[in-house]
Scaffold this motif. Structure first.
Motif, PDB file in Angstrom:
ATOM      1  N   VAL A  13       0.839  -1.194   0.000  1.00 26.05           N
ATOM      2  CA  VAL A  13       0.000   0.000   0.000  1.00 26.05           C
ATOM      3  C   VAL A  13       0.876   1.246   0.000  1.00 26.05           C
ATOM      4  O   VAL A  13       1.824   1.353   0.772  1.00 26.05           O
ATOM      5  N   SER A  14       0.550   2.177  -0.874  1.00 22.13           N
ATOM      6  CA  SER A  14       1.184   3.487  -0.875  1.00 22.13           C
ATOM      7  C   SER A  14       0.147   4.533  -1.290  1.00 22.13           C
ATOM      8  O   SER A  14      -0.776   4.214  -2.047  1.00 22.13           O
ATOM      9  N   PRO A  15       0.260   5.752  -0.781  1.00 20.55           N
ATOM     10  CA  PRO A  15       1.156   6.158   0.286  1.00 20.55           C
ATOM     11  C   PRO A  15       0.766   5.511   1.616  1.00 20.55           C
ATOM     12  O   PRO A  15      -0.400   5.140   1.806  1.00 20.55           O
ATOM     13  N   ARG A  16       1.709   5.411   2.505  1.00 19.84           N
ATOM     14  CA  ARG A  16       1.450   4.663   3.731  1.00 19.84           C
ATOM     15  C   ARG A  16       0.486   5.364   4.676  1.00 19.84           C
ATOM     16  O   ARG A  16      -0.048   4.726   5.590  1.00 19.84           O
ATOM     17  N   HIS A  17       0.253   6.672   4.466  1.00 22.25           N
ATOM     18  CA  HIS A  17      -0.736   7.327   5.335  1.00 22.25           C
ATOM     19  C   HIS A  17      -2.155   6.906   4.983  1.00 22.25           C
ATOM     20  O   HIS A  17      -3.112   7.330   5.635  1.00 22.25           O
ATOM     21  N   ASN A 138       9.889  14.847   1.260  1.00 21.56           N
ATOM     22  CA  ASN A 138       9.035  13.871   0.579  1.00 21.56           C
ATOM     23  C   ASN A 138       7.820  14.512  -0.067  1.00 21.56           C
ATOM     24  O   ASN A 138       6.811  13.846  -0.322  1.00 21.56           O
ATOM     25  N   GLY A 139       7.916  15.829  -0.346  1.00 17.75           N
ATOM     26  CA  GLY A 139       6.910  16.480  -1.172  1.00 17.75           C
ATOM     27  C   GLY A 139       5.745  17.114  -0.447  1.00 17.75           C
ATOM     28  O   GLY A 139       4.826  17.623  -1.090  1.00 17.75           O
ATOM     29  N   TRP A 140       5.742  17.100   0.895  1.00 21.93           N
ATOM     30  CA  TRP A 140       4.671  17.773   1.615  1.00 21.93           C
ATOM     31  C   TRP A 140       4.855  19.288   1.491  1.00 21.93           C
ATOM     32  O   TRP A 140       5.981  19.787   1.474  1.00 21.93           O
ATOM     33  N   GLN A 141       3.738  19.996   1.422  1.00 18.21           N
ATOM     34  CA  GLN A 141       3.789  21.440   1.223  1.00 18.21           C
ATOM     35  C   GLN A 141       3.081  22.182   2.365  1.00 18.21           C
ATOM     36  O   GLN A 141       2.123  21.673   2.957  1.00 18.21           O
ATOM     37  N   PHE A 142       3.561  23.389   2.628  1.00 23.46           N
ATOM     38  CA  PHE A 142       2.979  24.202   3.695  1.00 23.46           C
ATOM     39  C   PHE A 142       1.584  24.679   3.310  1.00 23.46           C
ATOM     40  O   PHE A 142       1.312  25.009   2.163  1.00 23.46           O
ATOM     41  N   GLN A 143       0.710  24.700   4.325  1.00 23.99           N
ATOM     42  CA  GLN A 143      -0.649  25.182   4.161  1.00 23.99           C
ATOM     43  C   GLN A 143      -0.866  26.360   5.121  1.00 23.99           C
ATOM     44  O   GLN A 143      -0.043  26.632   5.979  1.00 23.99           O
ATOM     45  N   PRO A 154       0.612  16.292   2.148  1.00 26.30           N
ATOM     46  CA  PRO A 154       1.195  15.637   0.975  1.00 26.30           C
ATOM     47  C   PRO A 154       0.432  16.055  -0.276  1.00 26.30           C
ATOM     48  O   PRO A 154      -0.632  16.676  -0.189  1.00 26.30           O
ATOM     49  N   PRO A 155       0.935  15.710  -1.451  1.00 28.32           N
ATOM     50  CA  PRO A 155       0.272  16.113  -2.695  1.00 28.32           C
ATOM     51  C   PRO A 155      -1.186  15.664  -2.811  1.00 28.32           C
ATOM     52  O   PRO A 155      -1.998  16.367  -3.409  1.00 28.32           O
ATOM     53  N   ASP A 216       7.497   8.490   4.631  1.00 23.30           N
ATOM     54  CA  ASP A 216       8.363   7.552   3.924  1.00 23.30           C
ATOM     55  C   ASP A 216       7.633   7.017   2.688  1.00 23.30           C
ATOM     56  O   ASP A 216       6.525   6.473   2.796  1.00 23.30           O
ATOM     57  N   PRO A 217       8.216   7.133   1.500  1.00 24.22           N
ATOM     58  CA  PRO A 217       7.534   6.668   0.284  1.00 24.22           C
ATOM     59  C   PRO A 217       7.508   5.150   0.135  1.00 24.22           C
ATOM     60  O   PRO A 217       6.822   4.637  -0.763  1.00 24.22           O
ATOM     61  N   THR A 218       8.217   4.433   0.996  1.00 24.74           N
ATOM     62  CA  THR A 218       8.243   2.976   0.888  1.00 24.74           C
ATOM     63  C   THR A 218       6.870   2.399   1.205  1.00 24.74           C
ATOM     64  O   THR A 218       6.304   2.677   2.269  1.00 24.74           O
TER      65      THR A 218
END
Length: 285
Positions: A13-17, A138-143, A154-155, A216-218
């Motif tokens: 499963v990805s993303p793991r969140h 890992n690509g998260w952006q500020f809100q 995350p995206p 983690d993208p794994t």
């Protein structure tokens, strides 16, 4: 890649969140039990893990009063209030808890100056930045959710990490979601939604262990049928079973045979071993 039979799941499963819980606490308990922490349980099935000096305590509470499945506290005074507290609910991916308890075990081994280290009081926001670095990488952006809160997503927008800069009530931090650090993910509502909290004095290195694991993208293994339907729909699933080997074509077979032929003019000398039969002499010409 581990052997397929050793993987606890039939899909990655990805993303793991969006993976959901594994519904087992053993991996997260293992790092502390390896240090000799005492393990006890009550008649309801709740588990309590305590350090020998009672400065670190963990509760795994499937029969607790709320959905706070994991509660971990550290104490300067074993008879006083917690110096800091971290919690995870029952939908949090177990990998996040395991990452935290692994870092906690390392910090506890290093001593009180590590697992009771307070954030930078001169500039707490700057000190906290180290914990969000893994998210940014890992690509998260500020809100900009609201005043007094720093947030990243995350995206896909299906997880959030919030850091509150306002003054907070220490008791509420330990008993509600109004904590210095608040992370959550999954669908906007329903049982599939997970969260984690960390209070003001939680060492940044321990918070960072959580953010590293969350971002983690794994991919992580899960049993497809045990996942909430809304998670299966939102996440990317890949079968754990590798694809069957390709059947060689006639050209592949011909090329392989060609590679096995000796080069032109090469003399083939029989190899001798103790298991070989003696070569009989051929007839004279």
């Amino acid at each position: 890649m581990p052997d397929t039979e050793e993987i606890d799941g039939d899909v990655y499963v990805s993303p793991r969140h969006l993976a959901g819980s594994t519904y087992t606490g053993d991996p997260a308990l293992k790092p502390l039990l390896a240090l000799g922490f005492d393990l006890r349980h009550d008649g309801l099935g709740n588990v309590y893990v305590t350090a020998a000096d009672h400065r670190v305590r963990l509760g795994y509470l499937p029969e607790g009063d709320d959905d706070g499945l994991w509660r971990i506290n550290a104490y300067r005074d074993r008879f006083g209030p917690p110096a800091w507290g971290v919690s995870f609910n029952d939908s949090a991916p177990t990998e996040f808890v395991t990452a935290f308890t692994t870092a906690l075990a390392q910090a506890y081994t290093a001593g009180p100056d590590t697992y009771l280290a307070e954030p930078d009081l001169k500039d707490p926001v700057l000190g906290a930045f180290d914990a969000v670095v893994p998210l940014i990488k890992n690509g998260w952006q500020f809100q900009q959710p609201r005043w007094g809160v720093i947030a990243l997503q995350p995206p896909d927008g299906m997880a959030t990490c919030e850091y509150t800069t306002n003054r907070l009530d220490p008791e509420k931090e330990l008993t509600t979601l109004e904590a210095r650090w608040h992370l959550w993910g999954g669908p906007k509502s329903g049982y599939a939604r997970w969260y984690a909290t960390a209070t003001t004095n939680t060492p940044i290195t321990l918070v960072k262990a959580i953010t590293q694991s969350v971002s983690d993208p794994t991919p992580v293994p899960r049993w497809r049928d045990s996942m909430f339907p809304r998670l299966r729909e939102a996440a990317h699933l890949t079968s754990v079973t590798p694809p069957p080997p390709l059947v060689p074509t006639p050209l592949d077979v011909q090329n392989a045979a060609t590679r096995r032929l000796p080069a032109l003019g090469t003399r083939i000398v029989p190899r001798w071993s103790t298991a070989s039969r003696p070569v009989l002499p051929g007839p004279r010409r």
